[in-house]
Every structure is written in C-alpha cells, then in structure tokens.
Design an enzyme around this catalytic site. Structure first.
Site, short mmCIF file in Angstrom:
data_model
loop_
_atom_site.label_atom_id
_atom_site.label_comp_id
_atom_site.label_asym_id
_atom_site.label_seq_id
_atom_site.Cartn_x
_atom_site.Cartn_y
_atom_site.Cartn_z
N GLU A 115 -32.09 -5.26 38.29
CA GLU A 115 -31.92 -5.75 36.86
C GLU A 115 -30.67 -5.29 36.41
O GLU A 115 -29.96 -4.55 37.19
CB GLU A 115 -33.34 -5.40 36.12
CG GLU A 115 -33.36 -3.93 36.22
CD GLU A 115 -34.96 -3.32 35.80
OE1 GLU A 115 -34.95 -2.99 34.65
OE2 GLU A 115 -35.84 -3.78 36.49
N LYS A 117 -28.08 -3.21 34.26
CA LYS A 117 -27.95 -1.99 33.64
C LYS A 117 -27.36 -2.12 32.28
O LYS A 117 -26.23 -2.53 32.13
CB LYS A 117 -27.20 -0.79 34.38
CG LYS A 117 -27.44 0.53 33.88
CD LYS A 117 -26.70 1.55 34.58
CE LYS A 117 -27.04 2.95 34.36
NZ LYS A 117 -26.39 3.35 32.91
N CYS A 412 14.90 -5.60 11.16
CA CYS A 412 15.74 -6.00 9.97
C CYS A 412 16.46 -4.75 9.26
O CYS A 412 16.97 -4.92 8.26
CB CYS A 412 14.75 -6.56 9.08
SG CYS A 412 13.50 -5.56 7.91
N CYS A 427 7.26 -1.48 8.01
CA CYS A 427 8.50 -1.90 7.65
C CYS A 427 8.50 -2.37 6.36
O CYS A 427 7.65 -3.06 5.75
CB CYS A 427 8.84 -3.20 8.51
SG CYS A 427 10.36 -4.08 7.74
S1 IVH Z 1 -34.44 2.76 34.19
C1 IVH Z 1 -36.59 6.64 35.67
N1 IVH Z 1 -33.37 0.45 33.90
O1 IVH Z 1 -29.64 4.07 32.18
C2 IVH Z 1 -35.34 5.75 35.54
N2 IVH Z 1 -32.38 2.36 33.04
O2 IVH Z 1 -28.77 6.53 33.59
C3 IVH Z 1 -35.22 5.50 33.99
N3 IVH Z 1 -30.44 1.70 31.50
O3 IVH Z 1 -31.34 6.33 30.23
C4 IVH Z 1 -34.29 4.34 33.75
N4 IVH Z 1 -30.74 -0.19 31.86
O4 IVH Z 1 -30.81 4.11 28.94
C5 IVH Z 1 -33.34 1.53 33.86
N5 IVH Z 1 -32.58 -1.59 33.68
C6 IVH Z 1 -32.66 -0.42 33.52
C7 IVH Z 1 -31.68 0.11 32.61
C8 IVH Z 1 -31.72 1.48 32.45
C9 IVH Z 1 -29.75 0.57 31.26
C10 IVH Z 1 -30.19 3.01 31.25
C11 IVH Z 1 -31.21 3.82 30.29
C12 IVH Z 1 -31.05 5.27 31.07
C13 IVH Z 1 -29.87 5.10 31.81
C14 IVH Z 1 -30.02 6.04 33.17
#
Ligand code: IVH
Length: 700
Positions: A115, A117, A412, A427
């Site tokens: 998924e 991030k 200028c 300016c």
């Molecule tokens: S799972 C135990 N899934 O990344 C695992 N985190 O560095 C928990 N984040 O604090 C996190 N997208 O803020 C997970 N699809 C996603 C995410 C995600 C963003 C962020 C989240 C977390 C940080 C970890």
C-alpha cells in the site's frame, strides 16, 4: 573513520542534531531539513552505533520514536504501542527483507499486502460499542496526545460504526493527511492572510490536527486513511488485506491503491507502478509499505525494538540532487523584491534538468551559508521552483567572493530598501524599473489575470525594451503597425495578439483587481475586495486607514462580545489583514498607479470593468445590463416554483446550472437547502434568498 575520540564526538554530535531536528519536526511541526537529510543523519548514527557497541545509549534517537507530546493536550497511553517502520532504500534492501522473512517463517515464498506510505500524521481511533470515543496522535509511540475534538471534525473519520462483534471494542490506526490541492489552497489563503505558511502537506496536517481550537481544525480539509488496527476483539479476518476490506466495509477510507502481491518480484512491480502514479495521486506519498499478508505469520515474526519484522517501508528517492553553484545573481520581481538566484552546473532532479535555484532572500542565504563555488543540495518537487536546500561541501570561499545584497537595484540603479521586520529587500524604482515593469505586465496578461493569450514573456521583454509599453495600459494602444517590426511576429500572430487584447476589454472586477498586481493581493483577496466594494469606483474611493481602524475596533468589540457570549458583529473585509490593507492604500494613492489605472479604464481604448455583486445588497447596481451569470437553485423557495425561478433567470439572459463550482455566480437557496448551500459557502459563492433573487433581477 578517525580516532576513537573523533568517532565518539561524531556520534554525540549526530545525536544532538537528530534530537534538535526531532524537536523541530515532532514538537514544533516546523522542520529545518527534509526527511531525506534526516534519514541520512539517522543512518549514519545507526551505523556508528552498530560498529562501536560501546557508543550505544538508551537515550539515543535511534532508540526511540518521535518526541514527547506537547503539554497542552491531555496525554493518552496507547493500549498497544504505535510503532514505526524500518526503511528500505533500494531493491537490495527489499530482497534482504524478503529473505529474512522467508527464513524466519521457513517458507519458499510469501504473499504481501502492499500500500502507499502516506505522508501525514499517524493517529489511533478508539471505538466502544461502535461509537468513536477517543482519538490520539502517536506521540512517542507509548503516549500520545488526546486530539478527540479535532478528529471529530475530520469528515473521513466515522463517528459511528455498524453494530457488530468486531466493532464492540476496536482501535483503528491510520494517517491524517492533506490532499495536495487542498494544501495549495490552504497555503494561498494563509499567505494572503499573512499567516503561517506550511512547508509541506505533512506539516499542514500535523499543524491542523494539533490546534487547541478545534473550530479552526474544522475549517481545514483534513483527510484520513486507515491502514491497520491496534486493538480488536472478535476479529474475523485472517490476513491484512481482509482486515483492510473489513475496515473499508464498516466505513473507513482505505487506499484504493492497495494490492496483494507474491514474493519480492511482486513487491518491485508494485513499487514501480506506484512510482509512475505518484505525481498524479491526490495526496503525497514518500514510499510504499509492504506487510506480510497472513496475520498469524505477522504474529510469529513479531517485533524488533523499534519496528515490526513483518513490515517495511520502501522509500522513493528524494527529489533532490547535489550540484555546484557557478555564481549567485539577483533577480528583480514584480513587486521589486530582489531574490538571490543560484546559477547551477546543470543537474537532473526528478527527471528535469535544473540550472537555476532560488535562495529566497538574504537571511535564508546567510542561514544556509551558501557561497558561489559550494556544492549544494537542490530540491525540486512537482511544479515548484527549484530551491537550494543546504550546503553539501564548501568551495574555496575566498573572502572577496562572499555574496552581499547590493545597495542599488541591478536593473534600474534605484536604491534598495529592507524594511524592519521584512525578509525581502526591495528596489524602490517602482514601475520606473524595467524589471518590475516587465513582471507587472507579465502578471497582468497571465491566464488567471486578464488572460491575454499570445502575449508571453518574450514579447513583453521586447515591448518594454523598445519602450513600446510602459504600463499595462499601453497594451491597449498597440496596433498592427507597431507590432510588425518585432521578432517572431508574423502578420497573423500580430493579429491574434491584438484580438486577444481586444477580448480582454471586458473584465469582471475581481480579475481586474488581481491583475493590477497590488502587493499582497492574490486571487482570494481580490475576490473579497470585489465582493465588498462592488465597483472599481468605490474601491478607489475607499479611505483605507479609516477602514483598517474600523476593522480593528470591531475586532476588539467582538472579543468582548465573545466573552459575554453575545453574537459577534460582522467584520468587513474578513481575510484581508492590516498589512495588506496598508499595501492597497499605498498602491491606489500612488500618483503613477492612479494614472495607470485611469488609462486602463479609459472608455475609448481601455477595459470595461464589470461591477460585482456585493455580499450584503447584491442589488441596486443590478446586473440587468450584464449577461451570462450562472445561478444554481437549491431548496424550496417560498413564493415560486423551481421552474418559475429558472424561467425568470433565463429570461434575463442568465444560466441555471445543476451543480455549484467556482464558476457559479449565485446560489439561490430556499428552505431545506442541502449540500449545494454548504458548497456555496465553502467556495465563497454569493447566496441569495428569493427576495434577493427578485431584487437582483429587477422583479419586485
Ligand atoms: S503501518 C506497525 N502503513 O509510517 C506498523 N504506516 O514509519 C505501523 N505510514 O507511523 C505502521 N502510511 O505514520 C503503516 N500504509 C501505511 C502507512 C504508514 C504511512 C506511516 C505511519 C507510521 C510511519 C512508520
């Protein structure tokens, strides 16, 4: 690397720096460096601590996640800690992750859930018997901040779930984010209101969620995506993907981009296909996340100190590169601001060759301590102007090469000034300065201003350099003969240019005001001004100092009324700060500008500025003589049917549309008006009742 003493000092320094940046990022929401730079420092420390066990400290930034919560919010102890993810920066590291997983599970191949991030703020949401009872930020992972009232304002977060065994006691985790478009709009608004501008969508989300006044949060269009659960009873799911499907089913937004893939090749395919979509996604992502899909396997793999063993974040390369500064030059902008610009050894950043990068202003340049000859990091994200982030390696730095702001405008030769409290050096030449003149005209013809097609930068340069055009008003005096002698100006293009100039001769007040390029007056402010004054004549006649004083008085009065729980007075020109008012006052009273405006609206050759409907009385001025307004009808009007209203509007030469957009001029709202009314309010579209409509159309 050096003697043991040097290594120890380096580790200490890194810790201090990381702590400092942690504080700026997690506590102040105001980072000085970007994630890529932070990651670099972090990894260097991790490596030092790995190679020199004796340097490990329990209080090292590598041993904890984030920073303690701000004292103003109540603390929430998470029932299950909110962990972080380890990062992978390349295919090798992803392969190593997959190998570790397979070996620990003793299997041939693993199915993963993949998924995006999200680049936002992690939160947890607690539901009891299906009701949202508490929401918290991650904080340091063990303890977060109770931001329940703020989260309640986030529309994407369901306040009630269907009754079911798995919603009895459920803690959902996910990310609060800003959409890129919302972020751009928020910053435009903040800038115009002279309020804090956010560095990126992540900071906007964090800043908005951690406001102590949730009424302000409510006005920020925060979004939420769920990506997991903390606590759940009676879970019927066996895999992460089933879990996300279930969350989606009970009302949580879950990324549409999620997928289930086989083995490391599947992961890499997913990574690449998301990278191709990245720019087009409505929200910012800084990587993708891979999670072992089977939950029993997740449990078996467990956790290391800081992160789960069953998941990893695969980051995208930062949109920044190192290159050398050839020299530093000064550019003079539309409002006379002198901007130091770094001329660079050409370098590819995020797929585009970059040769210039902005250094913003004198203070910024000093703070980053940038010299010609230095090797610097250059960042480019999306369509924004590339900027110098910081120095990578110092150059020879001979004293005589040190950059200093000139005391005369390089274009200028007028003196430059830097006003107290301002970062910008300006300016003082005004429209006497060719650079400012050019920029003022380029702004004037722009798509969002007078929209004069065919008049681009190159043409404006020529027109100004040949003294054919001194101010935007002169554009309306151009003819085929005068254009004929210009470079790249065939007869046909000359005719096209003149045609588009002609087309711009009828313009609504809002755009016209924006086109003037008054410092501080962007599209939003121009709209507010048009609404308030209705006509150019009354805008030019306004007594700005008196208006500012009146506003201040009303503001104070309202503060008192608020304490007494009385309804506040309406404040005129809401959203236009005192400094902008001062700027408008100065601009319109300046003799040269008045002359330019007078020439611009010269009835013989100039622009016919169409009056606007004012917020309160849309009326006496009437719009009968103007045609082509767009109306949207909603709700039940007391005295006429919808068809009658439509007929009346159309009979006056206007249009009735079905949905509200920025193009809508009026929303006519009756009883039980629904989402269209809300949209009108959100977009700042004028709202009329039946009487207002009749008055406006001259039927009484
Ligand atoms: S799972 C135990 N899934 O990344 C695992 N985190 O560095 C928990 N984040 O604090 C996190 N997208 O803020 C997970 N699809 C996603 C995410 C995600 C963003 C962020 C989240 C977390 C940080 C970890």
């Amino acid at each position: 690397m050096g003697t043991p003493e040097q290594v120890r000092e380096r580790a200490e320094r890194l810790r201090k720096e990381l702590e400092h940046h942690n504080h700026r990022y997690y506590v102040l929401d105001d980072p000085e460096i970007n994630d890529a730079e932070y990651d670099r420092l972090f990894r260097e420390l991790v490596q030092l601590e790995q190679e020199h066990q004796e340097l490990r400290r329990p209080d090292s930034p590598t041993q904890r996640v984030g920073a303690p919560p701000l004292p103003e919010f109540a603390e929430v102890r998470h029932r299950a800690s909110m962990l972080s993810l380890s990062n992978a920066f390349g295919e090798d590291e992803v392969r190593a992750f997959d190998k570790r997983v397979r070996e620990a599970l003793d299997v041939e191949s693993v199915e993963y859930a993949a998924e995006p991030k999200f680049d936002g703020l992690a939160i947890s949401l607690s539901y009891r018997k299906g009701i949202f009872v508490q929401g918290a930020t991650r904080g340091d992972g063990a303890t977060g901040e109770d931001v329940t009232p703020n989260l309640r304002t986030v529309r994407a977060i369901p306040l009630r779930l269907p009754q079911a065994p798995d919603t009895e006691n459920l803690e959902v985790r996910g990310e609060v984010i800003f959409y890129k478009a919302d972020f751009a709009k928020l910053n435009a608004r903040q800038r115009e209101a002279e309020e804090k501008v956010f560095a990126n969508p992540r900071n906007a989300a964090a800043g908005s969620l951690r406001l102590l006044d949730s009424k302000i949060t409510a006005r920020r269009p925060l979004r939420f995506f769920a990506y997991g659960v903390g606590i759940s009873a009676e879970a019927g799911w066996k895999t992460h993907s089933e879990l996300l499907d279930r969350l989606n089913e009970i009302g949580f937004p879950v990324s549409r981009e999620r997928g289930v893939v086989q083995g490391v090749d599947g992961l890499m395919d997913f990574y690449r296909s998301m990278q191709a979509k990245r720019e087009k996604l409505p929200y910012a992502i800084d990587g993708v996340v891979y999670k072992v899909n089977r939950l029993d396997w997740q449990e078996k793999l467990g956790f290391v100190s800081r992160a789960p063993r069953f998941a990893i974040a695969h980051k995208y390369p930062a949109e920044e590169q190192a290159t050398e500064i050839l020299r530093i030059e000064i550019q003079v902008g539309r409002t006379g601001v002198l901007t130091p610009v770094a001329r660079l050894k050409p370098v590819e950043v995020g797929g585009v060759t970059v040769t210039n990068a902005t250094l913003h202003n004198e203070d910024d340049l000093r703070r980053k301590d940038v010299w010609a000859g230095d090797t610097v990091m250059v960042r480019r994200a999306g369509d924004v102007i590339p900027e110098v982030v910081g120095v990578r390696k110092k150059g020879s730095r001979r004293k005589e090469e040190r950059f200093s702001m000139p005391d005369k405008c390089p274009v200028c030769q007028s003196p430059v000034v830097r006003l107290p409290g301002e970062a910008a050096t300006r300016c003082t030449g005004g429209l006497y300065c060719r650079a400012q003149r050019k920029q003022a005209i380029i702004h004037f013809v722009g798509r969002r201003a007078m929209d004069i097609e065919g008049v681009g930068e190159k043409l404006v340069e020529q027109l100004v350099d040949r003294d054919m055009v001194e101010s935007p008003a002169d554009l309306y005096w151009l003819d085929e003969k005068s254009l004929a002698g210009l470079e790249r100006m065939a007869e046909k293009s000359a005719r096209n240019v003149l045609q588009s100039i002609q087309r711009s001769r009828s313009m609504d007040l809002q755009r016209f005001v924006f086109s003037l390029g008054i410092p501080g007056v962007g599209e939003e402010v121009a709209k507010i001004l048009a609404r308030h004054f209705g006509s150019l004549r009354s805008l030019l006649a306004a007594d700005w100092p008196a208006l500012a004083a009146e506003k201040e008085t009303l503001r104070k009065e309202n503060a008192k009324r608020k304490r007494k729980n009385e309804a506040p007075h309406e404040v005129p020109l809401e959203g236009v700060g005192p400094e902008i008012m001062d700027s408008i006052g100065k601009f319109v009273h300046e003799a040269h500008n008045r002359k330019v405006i007078a020439n611009l609206v010269d009835p013989a050759r100039g622009v016919l500025v169409r009056d606007a409907a004012t917020a309160g009385a849309a009326t006496e001025r009437g719009i009968r003589s103007r045609s082509g307004k767009t109306f949207v009808l909603t709700g039940t009007l007391p005295g006429m049917s919808r068809d009658e209203a439509r007929a009346l509007i159309e009979a006056r030469g206007h249009k009735v549309a079905d949905s509200v957009s920025r193009k809508t001029d009026y929303v006519v709202a009756g009883q039980e008006a629904g989402s269209k009314l809300a949209q009108a309010r959100a977009l700042g579209v004028a709202v009329l009742d039946e009487d207002g409509l009749k008055q406006l159309l001259g039927k009484r």
